[in-house]
Design an enzyme around this catalytic site. Structure first.
Site, PDB file in Angstrom:
ATOM      1  N   GLU A  78       0.795  -1.244   0.000  1.00 28.40           N
ATOM      2  CA  GLU A  78       0.000   0.000   0.000  1.00 28.40           C
ATOM      3  C   GLU A  78       0.822   1.286   0.000  1.00 28.40           C
ATOM      4  OE1 GLU A  78      -2.669  -0.489   3.311  1.00 28.40           O
ATOM      5  OE2 GLU A  78      -3.648  -2.237   2.432  1.00 28.40           O
ATOM      6  N   GLU A  81      -5.960 -10.934  -1.451  1.00 26.34           N
ATOM      7  CA  GLU A  81      -6.759 -10.817  -0.215  1.00 26.34           C
ATOM      8  C   GLU A  81      -8.252 -10.797  -0.531  1.00 26.34           C
ATOM      9  OE1 GLU A  81      -5.424  -7.470   2.150  1.00 26.34           O
ATOM     10  OE2 GLU A  81      -3.321  -7.876   1.703  1.00 26.34           O
TER      11      GLU A  81
HETATM   12  C1  XIL Z   1      -6.206  -6.811   8.250  1.00 23.37           C
HETATM   13  C2  XIL Z   1      -6.467  -8.028   9.137  1.00 23.37           C
HETATM   14  O1  XIL Z   1      -7.333  -8.896   8.461  1.00 23.37           O
HETATM   15  C3  XIL Z   1      -7.057  -7.582  10.458  1.00 23.37           C
HETATM   16  O2  XIL Z   1      -7.151  -8.689  11.360  1.00 23.37           O
HETATM   17  C4  XIL Z   1      -6.206  -6.495  11.084  1.00 23.37           C
HETATM   18  O3  XIL Z   1      -6.834  -6.010  12.252  1.00 23.37           O
HETATM   19  C5  XIL Z   1      -5.983  -5.342  10.129  1.00 23.37           C
HETATM   20  O4  XIL Z   1      -5.427  -5.851   8.917  1.00 23.37           O
HETATM   21  N1  XIL Z   1      -4.962  -4.979   3.659  1.00 23.37           N
HETATM   22  C6  XIL Z   1      -3.917  -5.750   4.108  1.00 23.37           C
HETATM   23  C7  XIL Z   1      -4.123  -6.674   5.252  1.00 23.37           C
HETATM   24  O5  XIL Z   1      -2.847  -5.764   3.479  1.00 23.37           O
HETATM   25  O6  XIL Z   1      -2.961  -6.844   6.012  1.00 23.37           O
HETATM   26  C8  XIL Z   1      -5.271  -6.224   6.128  1.00 23.37           C
HETATM   27  O7  XIL Z   1      -5.506  -7.227   7.096  1.00 23.37           O
HETATM   28  C9  XIL Z   1      -6.504  -5.931   5.300  1.00 23.37           C
HETATM   29  C10 XIL Z   1      -6.241  -4.842   4.306  1.00 23.37           C
END
Ligand code: XIL
Length: 377
Positions: free
Chosen positions: A162, A267
Site C-alpha cells: 500500500e 486478499e
Molecule cells: C487486516 C487483518 O485482516 C485484520 O485482522 C487487522 O486487524 C488489520 O489488517 N490490507 C492488508 C491486510 O494488506 O494486512 C489487512 O488485514 C486488510 C487490508
C-alpha cells in the site's frame, strides 16, 4: 447361501461400482485446490487460532480446500518485531510449521507498510524522526532478519504494501518522508538479498481504479527499468457486489501482465453489506460509526443477496481463470465468514458474508459456483 455364480456377479457389481466412483472422483474435483490445480494456487489467510490449532474447524477447511496460506497478522512488523532488538518469532514459526507440514505454498505478509508498524521504527530516543540512513538500516535489519530466517521456505513475500494514494501518487508515509522515493526499490533489494529465490510482490488495494492503476503501472514499470527484483503485483481484492466490474478487473490484470510481472489476487473477499462512503478502499485506518442501518443481515442473509454474491464469485473467478497464464494465486482473506476482518471494518460489529464458507464452516453457494467455473474449462 449364495451360489458361486451369484457371488461372482455380486463381486463384479461391486468392482464396477468402485471403479465408477473412483473414476468420478478422479474427474470431478471436490476441493478448490484440486479444481484449480492446473491454473493457480488457491490460498487462504489464516489467523492465530488456526495457526495454533485451537480453531480446529477452520484448520480442517484449510487443509482440505487450499494449497497456499497467508498470515493474516502474525508476520506484520508490530507482531514480529515489537521493540528495537526484540523479535517475537513464536507464532510466525508456528505459521511456517503449519504450511510445511501440509506442503503448502507459503506467503509472507508483509515487510514494509505504513500500518501495523510500531512508531519506534521511525523515531529516536527523544521521539524525533530519525534520518534516512538510520531508517534504511532499520529496514534492512528487519528484512534481513525476518526474510533471512525463512529463506527458501517462504515462497512469496509481500515486500511493500500500500505505497500509493487513491490518486496514484505516492502515499506520504513516514517511509517516504524520511527515506525518499527509493525506499520501495531498497525494500525489494533487501528482500532479494535476504532470499534470492522468493517471489517478491508489490501489494495494494483499489488497483482497479483508473488513477491508482496508472500510478501502480508507472511505479512497477519504473522499478523494472531500474532492475529492481519485483516479480509480481498483488491486487488485494477487497471487493463488493458492484465493484470492480468484470470488465475493469479483466483490463487491470491485462495491464499489469503487459509489464511482465505475474499477478496475484492476494486478499479476496466480497462485501454484501451497505456501502459506506468509500467502499472502494481497504484502508485499515478507516472507522465508520455503527448504525443498525449498516448492519441489515444480522439475522441471516436473504436469498436474493446470496444469489448476487454467488454470481459475483463466479464472474470474478471466470476472469482470474481467463488470465491463468499470469495469475499465479488467488487467496481468500479468511476461512469462514466468522473469521473475516470485514465483520469489524470499516464498521465494528457487523455481520458480514464475504467468503466461501459460512459461519458453521459449510460451503456456501458461492463455493459451488467457483467449483463450476473451473469445471467448465
Ligand atoms: C487486516 C487483518 O485482516 C485484520 O485482522 C487487522 O486487524 C488489520 O489488517 N490490507 C492488508 C491486510 O494488506 O494486512 C489487512 O488485514 C486488510 C487490508
Amino acid at each position: 447361501m449364495l451360489s458361486k455364480m451369484q457371488t461372482k456377479v455380486r463381486l463384479a457389481g461391486w468392482t464396477a461400482l468402485i471403479a465408477a466412483v473412483t473414476a468420478t472422483s478422479a474427474q470431478t474435483p471436490t476441493t478448490l485446490k484440486e479444481a484449480y490445480r492446473d491454473s493457480f494456487h488457491v490460498g487462504v489467510a489464516i489467523n492465530e487460532a488456526q495457526i495454533t490449532g485451537t480453531g480446529a474447524r477452520g484448520v480442517a477447511i484449510v487443509e482440505t480446500q487450499f494449497d497456499s496460506i497467508s498470515p493474516e497478522n502474525v508476520l506484520k512488523w508490530e507482531r514480529i518485531h515489537p521493540k528495537p532488538n526484540t523479535y517475537s518469532f513464536e507464532l510466525a514459526d508456528q505459521y511456517m510449521a503449519f504450511g510445511e507440514k501440509r506442503h503448502m505454498f507459503i506467503v509472507g505478509h508483509n515487510l514494509v507498510w505504513h500500518s501495523q508498524v510500531p512508531d519506534w521504527v521511525f523515531r529516536d530516543d527523544k521521539g524525533n524522526l530519525v534520518d534516512r540512513e538510520t531508517l534504511l538500516k532499520r529496514m534492512h535489519d528487519h528484512i534481513q532478519t525476518v526474510a533471512g530466517r525463512y529463506k527458501g521456505r517462504i515462497q512469496s513475500w509481500d515486500v511493500v504494501n500500500e505505497a500509493l494514494n487513491d490518486d496514484g501518487t505516492l502515499r506520504q508515509s513516514l517511509w517516504l518522508k524520511i527515506i525518499g522515493e527509493d525506499y520501495i526499490a531498497k525494500a525489494f533489494q533487501y528482500a532479494h538479498e535476504a532470499d534470492p529465490r522468493a517471489q517478491l510482490t508489490y501489494n495494494d488495494y483499489s488497483l482497479e481504479n483508473a488513477a491508482k492503476r496508472k500510478g501502480a503501472l508507472e511505479l512497477i514499470a519504473k522499478l523494472k527499468a531500474q532492475g529492481v527484483p519485483v516479480t509480481s503485483v498483488g491486487i488485494q481484492g477487497h471487493d463488493s457486489l458492484i465493484w470492480p466490474s468484470v470488465e475493469v478487473e479483466d483490463a487491470t490484470i491485462s495491464a499489469f501482465a503487459k509489464l511482465g510481472v505475474k499477478v496475484v489476487i492476494s486478499e479476496l473477499d466480497i462485501d454484501v453489506l451497505p456501502p459506506v462512503p468509500d467502499q472502494e478502499s481497504a484502508d485499515v485506518s478507516m472507522k465508520i460509526q455503527q448504525d443498525p442501518k449498516l448492519n441489515p443481515y444480522a439475522k441471516g442473509l436473504p436469498q436474493s443477496v446470496q444469489q448476487k454474491l454467488t454470481k459475483r464469485y463466479a464472474d470474478l473467478f471466470g476472469v482470474y481463470l481467463k488470465h491463468r497464464d499470469v495469475v499465479t494465486r488467488v487467496t481468500l482473506w479468511g476461512v469462514t465468514d466468522a473469521d473475516s476482518w470485514r465483520n469489524d471494518w470499516p464498521v465494528e460489529g457487523r455481520t458480514s458474508y464475504p467468503l466461501l464458507f459460512d459461519r458453521s464452516g459449510h460451503p456456501k453457494p458461492g463455493f459451488q459456483a467457483v467449483m463450476q467455473v473451473a469445471a467448465k474449462e
